[in-house]
Design a protein around this motif. Sequence first.
Motif, mmCIF file in Angstrom:
data_model
loop_
_atom_site.group_PDB
_atom_site.id
_atom_site.type_symbol
_atom_site.label_atom_id
_atom_site.label_comp_id
_atom_site.label_asym_id
_atom_site.label_seq_id
_atom_site.Cartn_x
_atom_site.Cartn_y
_atom_site.Cartn_z
ATOM 1 N N PHE A 209 0.844 -1.186 0.000
ATOM 2 C CA PHE A 209 0.000 0.000 0.000
ATOM 3 C C PHE A 209 0.883 1.242 0.000
ATOM 4 O O PHE A 209 1.873 1.317 0.742
ATOM 5 C CB PHE A 209 -0.926 0.004 1.221
ATOM 6 C CG PHE A 209 -2.004 -1.044 1.135
ATOM 7 C CD1 PHE A 209 -3.265 -0.709 0.669
ATOM 8 C CD2 PHE A 209 -1.746 -2.355 1.503
ATOM 9 C CE1 PHE A 209 -4.252 -1.674 0.588
ATOM 10 C CE2 PHE A 209 -2.731 -3.318 1.416
ATOM 11 C CZ PHE A 209 -3.993 -2.974 0.953
ATOM 12 N N ARG A 210 0.516 2.183 -0.828
ATOM 13 C CA ARG A 210 1.309 3.393 -0.959
ATOM 14 C C ARG A 210 1.441 4.096 0.384
ATOM 15 O O ARG A 210 0.482 4.260 1.116
ATOM 16 C CB ARG A 210 0.645 4.324 -1.977
ATOM 17 C CG ARG A 210 1.454 5.579 -2.251
ATOM 18 C CD ARG A 210 0.959 6.347 -3.444
ATOM 19 N NE ARG A 210 -0.453 6.118 -3.746
ATOM 20 C CZ ARG A 210 -1.071 6.703 -4.760
ATOM 21 N NH1 ARG A 210 -0.404 7.500 -5.556
ATOM 22 N NH2 ARG A 210 -2.345 6.471 -4.981
ATOM 23 N N GLY A 211 2.657 4.499 0.701
ATOM 24 C CA GLY A 211 2.912 5.234 1.938
ATOM 25 C C GLY A 211 3.219 4.352 3.124
ATOM 26 O O GLY A 211 3.499 4.846 4.211
ATOM 27 N N SER A 212 3.151 3.023 2.948
ATOM 28 C CA SER A 212 3.448 2.124 4.064
ATOM 29 C C SER A 212 4.608 1.212 3.703
ATOM 30 O O SER A 212 4.704 0.706 2.581
ATOM 31 C CB SER A 212 2.222 1.263 4.391
ATOM 32 O OG SER A 212 2.544 0.283 5.366
ATOM 33 N N GLU A 213 5.494 1.019 4.664
ATOM 34 C CA GLU A 213 6.622 0.110 4.475
ATOM 35 C C GLU A 213 6.448 -1.174 5.285
ATOM 36 O O GLU A 213 7.379 -1.957 5.416
ATOM 37 C CB GLU A 213 7.928 0.798 4.877
ATOM 38 C CG GLU A 213 8.250 2.029 4.015
ATOM 39 C CD GLU A 213 9.556 2.673 4.409
ATOM 40 O OE1 GLU A 213 10.180 2.192 5.393
ATOM 41 O OE2 GLU A 213 9.966 3.643 3.743
ATOM 42 N N GLN A 214 5.252 -1.375 5.818
ATOM 43 C CA GLN A 214 4.987 -2.568 6.625
ATOM 44 C C GLN A 214 5.059 -3.830 5.767
ATOM 45 O O GLN A 214 4.495 -3.886 4.673
ATOM 46 C CB GLN A 214 3.607 -2.477 7.277
ATOM 47 C CG GLN A 214 3.495 -1.430 8.366
ATOM 48 C CD GLN A 214 4.243 -1.836 9.621
ATOM 49 O OE1 GLN A 214 4.419 -3.013 9.893
ATOM 50 N NE2 GLN A 214 4.700 -0.847 10.386
ATOM 51 N N ARG A 215 5.759 -4.830 6.267
ATOM 52 C CA ARG A 215 5.799 -6.119 5.575
ATOM 53 C C ARG A 215 4.512 -6.873 5.868
ATOM 54 O O ARG A 215 4.080 -6.979 7.014
ATOM 55 C CB ARG A 215 7.009 -6.940 6.049
ATOM 56 C CG ARG A 215 7.092 -8.327 5.416
ATOM 57 C CD ARG A 215 8.302 -9.092 5.918
ATOM 58 N NE ARG A 215 8.367 -10.436 5.342
ATOM 59 C CZ ARG A 215 7.778 -11.487 5.866
ATOM 60 N NH1 ARG A 215 7.076 -11.373 6.994
ATOM 61 N NH2 ARG A 215 7.879 -12.679 5.280
ATOM 62 N N ILE A 216 3.894 -7.402 4.822
ATOM 63 C CA ILE A 216 2.638 -8.129 4.971
ATOM 64 C C ILE A 216 2.879 -9.584 4.609
ATOM 65 O O ILE A 216 3.390 -9.887 3.531
ATOM 66 C CB ILE A 216 1.550 -7.527 4.066
ATOM 67 C CG1 ILE A 216 1.327 -6.057 4.430
ATOM 68 C CG2 ILE A 216 0.248 -8.320 4.192
ATOM 69 C CD1 ILE A 216 0.462 -5.315 3.430
#
Length: 299
Positions: A209-216
């Motif tokens: 998701f744009r703006g997030s660097e969270q690994r999913i």
Amino acid sequence: GGQDAQPAVEQVYLHFLAEAVLNWVAEADKETVTRLLHSPQPESAELQLKDVVADGQLAWCQITTTPILSEMGEIVRIIGKINNIDTEKARAQELEDIKSRDGLTTLYNREAGIRRVQAYLEQKPPEEKCSMLLLDMDDFETLNKAEGVVFADAILREVADILRIMSEPEDIKVRLGGDEFLLFVKHCSKAQAIELGKQLVKAIEGLSFRGSEQRISASIGMCTTEVTNDYNALYRCAESTLKYVKTKQPGRSACYLDSSNEVGTMLTKVYPDEHPLTDIDAVVELEQENLVTFALELL
């Protein structure tokens, strides 16, 4: 005057024992109709009819029969009434479907989904192979706190879409609650489940998701009816496999291989920590008495 007559949705038939009546119903319902036609008491039943009120198409109807008896108590005539209740049935089914759905993802909710899986397992042919996949998002609570509820909900909806896209319409897709999902795949062998598990893990890892660097990522535990056709045992083995994966190496998928209802709680005792996840491919015998041999095939 001048207007076309509206088709009647209620019709009354004298001499209701006419042979034609049995031609209106499906083969499976003929026994029910026969019972109605021979009962000395007023009777009622809901079933699907053709020709009479639906122009040859099947429609849900309510049949009510009232017997006319002789002085000797014998049936001399049956008066029957057929009501077309197809619209009411469709509306009731729609409401039932809404109640059975998870509000966020529109997958089946826990209660409705489990009920459908149990019903299918009870009626399917013993030789038909099916697979149960339990999916749990990794570190989802951390992601929720870091990005907020709106972001977390968007992830769950995306995962639900992946389950829909990567399975057939007849497969049963369930949000068990929180970030946990169940996918029950019909006509699916162990080999097919293993491949599907890989694909699901890869697809979820591809979410961004744009703006997030969270690994999913997500972990998946699987079990097939090649192990057991009992719902509770199937779930227990898939759940134990999932717990093992999340403990040893999250973000992977694993398939349970054994055929015992007793196993499923001993997975963490099977392999010592020094075994890498990718090395676990052999059948291992437990030392505990009366437990059968079982293994995991980790992907």
